[in-house]
Design an enzyme around this catalytic site. Structure first.
Site, PDB file in Angstrom:
ATOM      1  N   GLY A 269      27.406  30.127  29.972  1.00  0.00           N
ATOM      2  CA  GLY A 269      28.829  30.420  29.869  1.00  0.00           C
ATOM      3  C   GLY A 269      29.651  30.161  31.116  1.00  0.00           C
ATOM      4  N   PRO A 312      22.696  27.898  31.841  1.00  0.00           N
ATOM      5  CG  PRO A 312      22.789  26.924  33.962  1.00  0.00           C
ATOM      6  CD  PRO A 312      22.012  27.907  33.139  1.00  0.00           C
ATOM      7  CE1 TYR A 354      35.306  25.402  19.587  1.00  0.00           C
ATOM      8  CE2 TYR A 354      35.016  23.537  21.055  1.00  0.00           C
ATOM      9  CZ  TYR A 354      34.502  24.427  20.136  1.00  0.00           C
ATOM     10  OH  TYR A 354      33.199  24.332  19.787  1.00  0.00           O
ATOM     11  CB  CYS A 381      42.614   8.754   8.921  1.00  0.00           C
ATOM     12  SG  CYS A 381      42.704   6.980   9.026  1.00  0.00           S
ATOM     13  CD  GLU A 382      42.072  15.611  10.366  1.00  0.00           C
ATOM     14  OE1 GLU A 382      41.249  14.989   9.657  1.00  0.00           O
ATOM     15  OE2 GLU A 382      42.521  16.720  10.087  1.00  0.00           O
TER      16      GLU A 382
HETATM   17  N1  LLP Z   1      22.809  29.998  25.725  1.00  0.00           N
HETATM   18  C1  LLP Z   1      23.191  30.286  24.469  1.00  0.00           C
HETATM   19  C2  LLP Z   1      22.401  31.213  23.674  1.00  0.00           C
HETATM   20  C3  LLP Z   1      24.349  29.712  23.949  1.00  0.00           C
HETATM   21  O1  LLP Z   1      24.731  30.014  22.718  1.00  0.00           O
HETATM   22  C4  LLP Z   1      25.082  28.791  24.741  1.00  0.00           C
HETATM   23  C5  LLP Z   1      26.264  28.145  24.197  1.00  0.00           C
HETATM   24  C6  LLP Z   1      24.618  28.498  26.037  1.00  0.00           C
HETATM   25  C7  LLP Z   1      23.495  29.127  26.504  1.00  0.00           C
HETATM   26  C8  LLP Z   1      25.323  27.536  26.956  1.00  0.00           C
HETATM   27  O2  LLP Z   1      26.635  27.937  27.214  1.00  0.00           O
HETATM   28  P1  LLP Z   1      27.518  27.136  28.284  1.00  0.00           P
HETATM   29  O3  LLP Z   1      26.923  27.384  29.647  1.00  0.00           O
HETATM   30  O4  LLP Z   1      27.473  25.682  27.909  1.00  0.00           O
HETATM   31  O5  LLP Z   1      28.886  27.702  28.122  1.00  0.00           O
HETATM   32  N2  LLP Z   1      31.085  23.943  21.561  1.00  0.00           N
HETATM   33  C9  LLP Z   1      31.752  24.885  22.435  1.00  0.00           C
HETATM   34  C10 LLP Z   1      30.786  25.692  23.244  1.00  0.00           C
HETATM   35  C11 LLP Z   1      29.817  26.453  22.372  1.00  0.00           C
HETATM   36  C12 LLP Z   1      28.808  27.187  23.206  1.00  0.00           C
HETATM   37  C13 LLP Z   1      27.742  27.727  22.332  1.00  0.00           C
HETATM   38  N3  LLP Z   1      26.718  28.377  23.032  1.00  0.00           N
HETATM   39  C14 LLP Z   1      32.699  24.113  23.340  1.00  0.00           C
HETATM   40  O6  LLP Z   1      32.782  22.888  23.212  1.00  0.00           O
HETATM   41  O7  LLP Z   1      33.425  24.697  24.138  1.00  0.00           O
END
Ligand code: LLP
Length: 457
Positions: A269, A312, A354, A381-382
């Protein structure tokens, strides 16, 4: 306990062109006119590899991977950094993660297969997901995967059956939902109390039963808990809240049922820089905060906690990647000037899904005054196929190159074939050298799986 950490995602990037340039100057060298990425001009890249093109600066990925590896070390705990491969999965990136000593988070048979093809050490893989199938569990166990992060009670039973069938040993973590939210948009909230992910920490008895099911056979071991509180998190207090809540829960489980928690995985995150409105927490700061808070809370409750993990995804690959587009037509409407590019929501769904904000430049006119306010739209096409709204750019011409920054995470991995646009190629650039790591998807590729075969049912 429920915390809300909301941040404004949708921003007018046109306001921040100068600070943005200062930031991107750090990561990309600019010749007077044409932008360069790790020693290669974007014109050369576009001419040699075509557009749209995902371009990664390999040194930037290396830097982030090593930073995480070095910063998340502790004298008090064994530590592991897992690369969340959902952010960008392909063999090349998985191999880089292995080379930098990272573990891997996979969420499907497909991500696992990619890791297997890349030769990633299986014992360093964590298998996530709320609805793993029987086939995926068998595949993971047969491959000798290190750890399954179990999402729910039904999965515990299926995993035990699968482990009995395959006969290999596997470690497990249980994904819990601490009720701590950290989000920038409701679609990427993953840890509110009604989340589809994990089990709420308030359901202690159910969690105890899950652990009993898992450990009912000798080849499955229970190590601890996992939680992930959201994505693109800007506030390190969100992690403090997560840790405090989890440690109290771990203590409660120990007191109530004598359950020992050896390991905690705190999820991913960590935010990336998209526009001048974003202020990601420096990695050093966030890693230190997590380690210090864990030590403090462990000591406070006198817990036998041995191991900490973070996972991450975005923060490792987002800023290293950009998308290069060729500009086609332009159009003036009553209120807007549009610039059309040769990709769009098919290679980057994030603005449409988003309302995610991005920064961009005309990459072959870096020295020119940003004299026009334009909206960059794709070719799908959107009506919602808009990449950047109301951005200041120099006057552009057909065949100019538009670069969209920070597309390295959840760009390629969420790309589609909408309108039968082939997925763009992916190149890695490093000190003047360019290599394809994923080829461009051709029309033939898109028809390849089609058939007219009768099957007996
Ligand atoms: N661990 C778990 C259990 C997760 O569900 C996620 C992301 C991560 C790690 C990695 O999170 P990060 O460090 O990348 O924030 N498609 C969305 C993001 C969805 C994230 C889902 N889970 C976007 O494009 O912003």
């Amino acid at each position: 306990m429920c915390y809300h950490y909301c941040h404004k995602v949708f921003s007018d990037v046109s306001k921040g062109t100068l600070p943005l340039l200062a930031f991107f100057n750090e990561v990309m060298e600019m010749s007077k006119k044409v932008l360069e990425i790790s020693g290669v001009s974007v014109e050369q890249l576009a001419n040699a590899c075509g557009t749209p093109l995902y371009v990664y600066d390999e040194n930037k990925i290396t830097q982030k991977m090593s930073q995480f590896h070095e910063l998340f070390q502790s004298e008090d705990f064994e530590t592991e950094v897992l690369y969340a491969s959902k952010a960008f999965s392909c063999k090349a990136i998985v191999q880089m993660a292995a080379a930098h000593g990272l573990c891997l988070d996979v969420v499907s048979g497909g991500e696992l297969y990619t890791a297997m093809q890349a030769g990633f050490p299986m014992e360093k893989i964590y298998f996530h997901g709320n609805n793993k199938t029987w086939d995926e569990l068998i595949m993971a166990l047969e491959a000798g995967i290190g750890c399954v992060v179990v999402d729910n009670a039904m999965e515990c039973e299926l995993l035990v059956k699968a482990a009995q069938r395959v006969g290999t040993t596997v470690r497990t973590l249980i994904r819990v939902n601490p009720g701590v939210e950290a989000h920038t948009h409701k679609y990427i909230v993953t840890a509110h109390l009604d989340s589809k992910f994990g089990i709420s920490i308030s359901r202690m008895e159910d969690i105890r039963n899950m652990i009993q099911t898992l450990t009912s056979i000798p080849n499955v071991t229970f190590e601890g808990f996992h939680s992930h509180i959201g994505s693109q998190i800007f506030d390190k207090d969100a992690y403090v809240a997560e840790i405090q809540t989890l440690m109290k829960f771990v203590n409660d489980m120990q007191k109530a049922y004598g359950i020992t928690t050896k390991a905690l995985n705190l999820g991913g995150g960590f935010a990336a820089y998209y526009t001048s409105e974003d202020h990601p927490i420096p990695l050093q700061e966030v890693c230190q905060t997590i380690l210090d808070t864990c030590k403090w809370e462990r000591d406070r409750y006198q817990l036998p906690l041995e191991k900490l993990m973070i996972e991450p995804g975005r923060s490792i690959v987002a800023e290293a990647g950009s998308t290069l587009y060729r500009i086609g037509y332009q159009k003036q409407t009553e209120n807007k000037k549009y610039i059309f590019v040769d990709g769009g929501m098919s290679d980057n769904i994030r603005p449409a899904l988003y309302q995610a904000a991005y920064a961009c430049d005309i990459a072959n006119r870096m020295d020119e005054e940003k004299s026009e306010t334009v909206t960059v739209a794709g070719k799908c096409c959107e009506s919602g196929d808009i990449l950047v709204e109301n951005v200041q750019l120099p006057h552009a011409q057909t065949n100019d190159l538009l670069i969209l920054y920070t597309t390295g995470a959840y760009g390629y991995s969420m790309a589609s074939n909408y309108n039968r646009l082939g997925r763009p190629a992916v190149v890695f650039v490093k000190d003047g050298k360019v290599r394809f790591v994923v080829k461009r998807e051709t029309y033939e590729d898109m028809c390849k799986l089609e058939c007219d075969e009768e099957i007996k049912v």
